[in-house]
Design a protein around this motif. Structure first.
Motif, PDB file in Angstrom:
ATOM      1  N   THR A 118     -47.944 -57.402  32.466  1.00  8.57           N
ATOM      2  CA  THR A 118     -47.820 -58.549  31.418  1.00  8.57           C
ATOM      3  C   THR A 118     -46.705 -59.367  31.525  1.00  8.57           C
ATOM      4  OG1 THR A 118     -47.531 -57.407  29.446  1.00  8.57           O
ATOM      5  CG2 THR A 118     -49.756 -57.374  30.075  1.00  8.57           C
ATOM      6  N   VAL A 119     -46.901 -60.695  30.820  1.00 14.09           N
ATOM      7  CA  VAL A 119     -45.459 -61.413  30.882  1.00 14.09           C
ATOM      8  C   VAL A 119     -44.639 -60.777  29.652  1.00 14.09           C
ATOM      9  CG1 VAL A 119     -44.578 -63.623  29.596  1.00 14.09           C
ATOM     10  CG2 VAL A 119     -46.408 -63.648  31.410  1.00 14.09           C
ATOM     11  N   HIS A 120     -45.208 -60.280  28.614  1.00 16.58           N
ATOM     12  CA  HIS A 120     -44.576 -59.413  27.724  1.00 16.58           C
ATOM     13  C   HIS A 120     -43.815 -57.999  28.302  1.00 16.58           C
ATOM     14  CE1 HIS A 120     -44.253 -56.162  24.467  1.00 16.58           C
ATOM     15  NE2 HIS A 120     -43.925 -57.082  23.644  1.00 16.58           N
ATOM     16  N   GLU A 121     -44.369 -57.593  28.959  1.00 14.55           N
ATOM     17  CA  GLU A 121     -43.708 -56.360  29.676  1.00 14.55           C
ATOM     18  C   GLU A 121     -42.386 -56.849  30.613  1.00 14.55           C
ATOM     19  OE1 GLU A 121     -47.325 -52.935  29.858  1.00 14.55           O
ATOM     20  OE2 GLU A 121     -47.190 -54.913  31.369  1.00 14.55           O
ATOM     21  N   LEU A 122     -42.697 -57.937  31.278  1.00 15.00           N
ATOM     22  CA  LEU A 122     -41.476 -58.541  32.326  1.00 15.00           C
ATOM     23  C   LEU A 122     -40.536 -58.959  31.185  1.00 15.00           C
ATOM     24  CD1 LEU A 122     -43.848 -60.293  34.892  1.00 15.00           C
ATOM     25  CD2 LEU A 122     -42.108 -58.398  35.181  1.00 15.00           C
ATOM     26  N   LEU A 123     -40.856 -59.560  29.985  1.00 18.92           N
ATOM     27  CA  LEU A 123     -39.678 -60.022  29.290  1.00 18.92           C
ATOM     28  C   LEU A 123     -39.038 -58.876  28.642  1.00 18.92           C
ATOM     29  CD1 LEU A 123     -41.565 -62.862  27.280  1.00 18.92           C
ATOM     30  CD2 LEU A 123     -39.436 -63.187  28.574  1.00 18.92           C
ATOM     31  N   LEU A 124     -39.541 -57.768  28.602  1.00 22.85           N
ATOM     32  CA  LEU A 124     -38.861 -56.544  27.984  1.00 22.85           C
ATOM     33  C   LEU A 124     -37.904 -56.091  29.060  1.00 22.85           C
ATOM     34  CD1 LEU A 124     -41.882 -54.872  26.312  1.00 22.85           C
ATOM     35  CD2 LEU A 124     -39.544 -55.384  25.053  1.00 22.85           C
ATOM     36  N   GLY A 125     -38.351 -56.015  30.354  1.00 26.39           N
ATOM     37  CA  GLY A 125     -37.354 -55.765  31.725  1.00 26.39           C
ATOM     38  C   GLY A 125     -36.326 -56.767  31.772  1.00 26.39           C
ATOM     39  N   LEU A 126     -36.664 -58.040  31.324  1.00 24.56           N
ATOM     40  CA  LEU A 126     -35.754 -59.014  31.283  1.00 24.56           C
ATOM     41  C   LEU A 126     -34.569 -58.870  30.460  1.00 24.56           C
ATOM     42  CD1 LEU A 126     -35.224 -62.023  32.731  1.00 24.56           C
ATOM     43  CD2 LEU A 126     -36.038 -62.728  30.795  1.00 24.56           C
ATOM     44  N   LEU A 127     -34.919 -58.636  29.029  1.00 23.49           N
ATOM     45  CA  LEU A 127     -33.888 -58.725  28.015  1.00 23.49           C
ATOM     46  C   LEU A 127     -33.295 -57.542  27.839  1.00 23.49           C
ATOM     47  CD1 LEU A 127     -35.689 -61.368  25.756  1.00 23.49           C
ATOM     48  CD2 LEU A 127     -33.993 -61.609  27.393  1.00 23.49           C
ATOM     49  N   LEU A 128     -34.051 -56.309  27.759  1.00 18.84           N
ATOM     50  CA  LEU A 128     -33.395 -54.785  27.536  1.00 18.84           C
ATOM     51  C   LEU A 128     -32.597 -54.473  28.918  1.00 18.84           C
ATOM     52  CD1 LEU A 128     -35.865 -55.463  25.174  1.00 18.84           C
ATOM     53  CD2 LEU A 128     -36.237 -52.877  25.706  1.00 18.84           C
ATOM     54  N   ASP A 129     -33.306 -54.451  29.905  1.00 16.41           N
ATOM     55  CA  ASP A 129     -32.472 -53.726  30.721  1.00 16.41           C
ATOM     56  C   ASP A 129     -31.829 -54.796  31.819  1.00 16.41           C
ATOM     57  OD1 ASP A 129     -31.655 -51.165  31.177  1.00 16.41           O
ATOM     58  OD2 ASP A 129     -33.825 -50.471  31.629  1.00 16.41           O
ATOM     59  N   SER A 130     -31.943 -56.115  31.315  1.00 14.99           N
ATOM     60  CA  SER A 130     -31.474 -57.016  32.481  1.00 14.99           C
ATOM     61  C   SER A 130     -31.870 -57.321  33.765  1.00 14.99           C
ATOM     62  CB  SER A 130     -29.923 -56.910  32.356  1.00 14.99           C
ATOM     63  OG  SER A 130     -29.217 -58.374  32.144  1.00 14.99           O
ATOM     64  N   GLY A 131     -33.183 -56.943  33.961  1.00 19.02           N
ATOM     65  CA  GLY A 131     -33.478 -56.704  35.454  1.00 19.02           C
ATOM     66  C   GLY A 131     -33.749 -58.156  36.024  1.00 19.02           C
ATOM     67  N   ASN A 132     -32.951 -58.308  37.033  1.00 18.19           N
ATOM     68  CA  ASN A 132     -32.926 -59.680  38.036  1.00 18.19           C
ATOM     69  C   ASN A 132     -34.368 -59.733  38.687  1.00 18.19           C
ATOM     70  OD1 ASN A 132     -30.469 -59.930  37.069  1.00 18.19           O
ATOM     71  ND2 ASN A 132     -29.469 -59.401  39.159  1.00 18.19           N
TER      72      ASN A 132
END
Length: 411
Positions: A104-118
């Motif tokens: 989901t978008v929510h899960e991708l945002l977690l990956g973006l903001l927590l672990d800074s996933g490019n």
């Protein structure tokens, strides 16, 4: 004689100790290791401290604050995203996404903001815009909308690019916008999370929040920390943008090109403490306060209400030295209808004759304007009466014209 002098000295020191000493905050601007820094008040946008605040630097992964803003604006959190590209080939930090993964978008945002996933950044950009270049256009448009005039984005992750630049002031503006979004705060302050691929629930990815200022177990923990985003590349060095809240007031600080990571965390605490200890907030208006009035005509005046709380930041000790006023835009509303609560005008707020902010003003009462030629809101009897009067007037005019013509021909 010596005994008497000693006794007098003791009495003097005792009396001096009883005199209350007024403690004052250290107003000396902090010295920090980051090359660029900006500290702003989140509610007003006022600069409280700056160091090369308008100089351009590479933002590294603090870029992801803007990426999240765009995604939160364009998507729903429960939207499902199927990874269509080979994002696992992306340079820099990755959380481990693969082509075909469904999240989901929510899960991708977690990956973006927590672990800074490019890889999460690219996946979100493709989902929103179909390409990195098109997503960068949205980022730049949003930056200008927020008043950032010295920023240019080339990608959603913050990977090095000589044209991918921002300033400390601009970067602070982005987080200032983000702290108004509760979804951003909730996602960015999640301590940890485990992603399970919807297409393959057995494959999971563990995420851990890298914002050590909100981690109570970290030596960099700061009790007033609200949310933030860190970043690093070889060319950008250490970067950070963070927010802190104390007594219902939020400050935002950005740090670009910091050489010493550990010192940068200590500097962030120092900068926030400087802001909280040396500035006060003067309350100007509350939401729905009557701030002015608008005269429709000689018989009707409409109260004008503020649509937001409005504060002003001053150095501590200057709270009573401020005077403020509001100037309402010159606009003709004499032929307009509106309901109570509608935003009908704008007002410029001035503090000590210096423009602070433009605020939307709402009507404190409803007004229904009816033109003489507008019969849509009239009753049936009124319409009959108007048409009847017009008919009689026309008949009278025709009769008078006939008499004049007859008299002319008689001559």
């Amino acid at each position: 004689m010596k005994r008497r002098l000693k006794a007098l000295t003791i009495i003097f020191l005792f009396l001096v100790s009883l005199i209350p000493i007024k403690a004052s905050a250290d107003a000396t601007p902090p010295s920090i290791n980051a090359a660029g820094c900006a500290l702003i008040d989140a509610s007003t946008g006022q600069m409280l401290y700056g160091k090369n605040e308008n100089t351009q630097y590479e933002p590294a992964s603090t870029t992801k604050v803007m990426t999240a803003l765009i995604v939160l604006e364009k998507c729903k959190l429960n939207d499902e995203v199927t990874i269509q590209q080979d994002v696992d080939r992306e340079d820099g930090t990755r959380i481990g996404l693969k082509k075909g993964d469904v999240l989901t978008v929510h899960e991708l945002l977690l990956g973006l903001l927590l672990d800074s996933g490019n890889d999460a950044a690219d996946a979100l950009a493709y989902h929103v815009s179909g390409s990195i270049d098109e997503f960068a256009k949205l980022m730049n448009a949003k930056a200008k909308e927020l008043g950032a005039t010295n920023t240019n984005f080339k990608n959603p992750s913050g990977l090095p690019d000589p044209q991918h630049l921002t300033t400390p002031h601009d970067l602070a503006l982005f987080l200032r916008e983000a702290v108004n979004n509760q979804d951003f705060i909730k996602i960015s302050t999640t301590p940890s999370y485990t992603l399970a691929m919807r297409n393959d629930p057995q494959r999971t990815i563990n995420l851990y929040n890298k914002n050590y200022m909100i981690n109570k177990g970290s030596k960099f923990y700061y009790p007033n920390a609200l949310c933030g985003k860190n970043g690093y590349t070889i060319t950008a060095n250490q970067t950070y943008v963070a927010s802190a809240k104390k007594d219902d007031h939020i400050l935002v600080a950005s740090f670009l090109y910091a050489v010493d990571k550990n010192q940068n965390f200590e500097d962030m605490k120092t900068v926030f403490d400087y802001g909280f200890n040396n500035f006060s907030w003067v309350h100007i208006y509350s939401k729905n306060d009557k701030v002015s009035e608008y005269k429709i005509n000689n018989t009707l005046t409409i109260p004008l209400l503020s649509t937001k709380d409005l504060d002003y930041v001053v150095p501590k000790g200057d709270e009573t030295k401020e005077s403020y006023d509001i100037k309402v835009e010159d606009k003709d509303l004499s032929k307009q209808s509106f309901n109570e609560g509608d935003e009908i005008l704008k007002g410029k707020v001035y503090v000590n004759d210096k423009e602070l902010e433009t605020v939307d003003l709402a009507a404190g009462a409803s007004r229904n304007y009816t033109s003489l030629f507008d019969v849509s809101s009239l009753s049936k009897n009124s319409i009959i009466a108007i048409y009847g009067g017009c008919a009689l007037a026309a008949l009278g005019a025709a009769t008078g014209l006939g008499i004049l013509i007859k008299q002319k021909f008689k001559k």
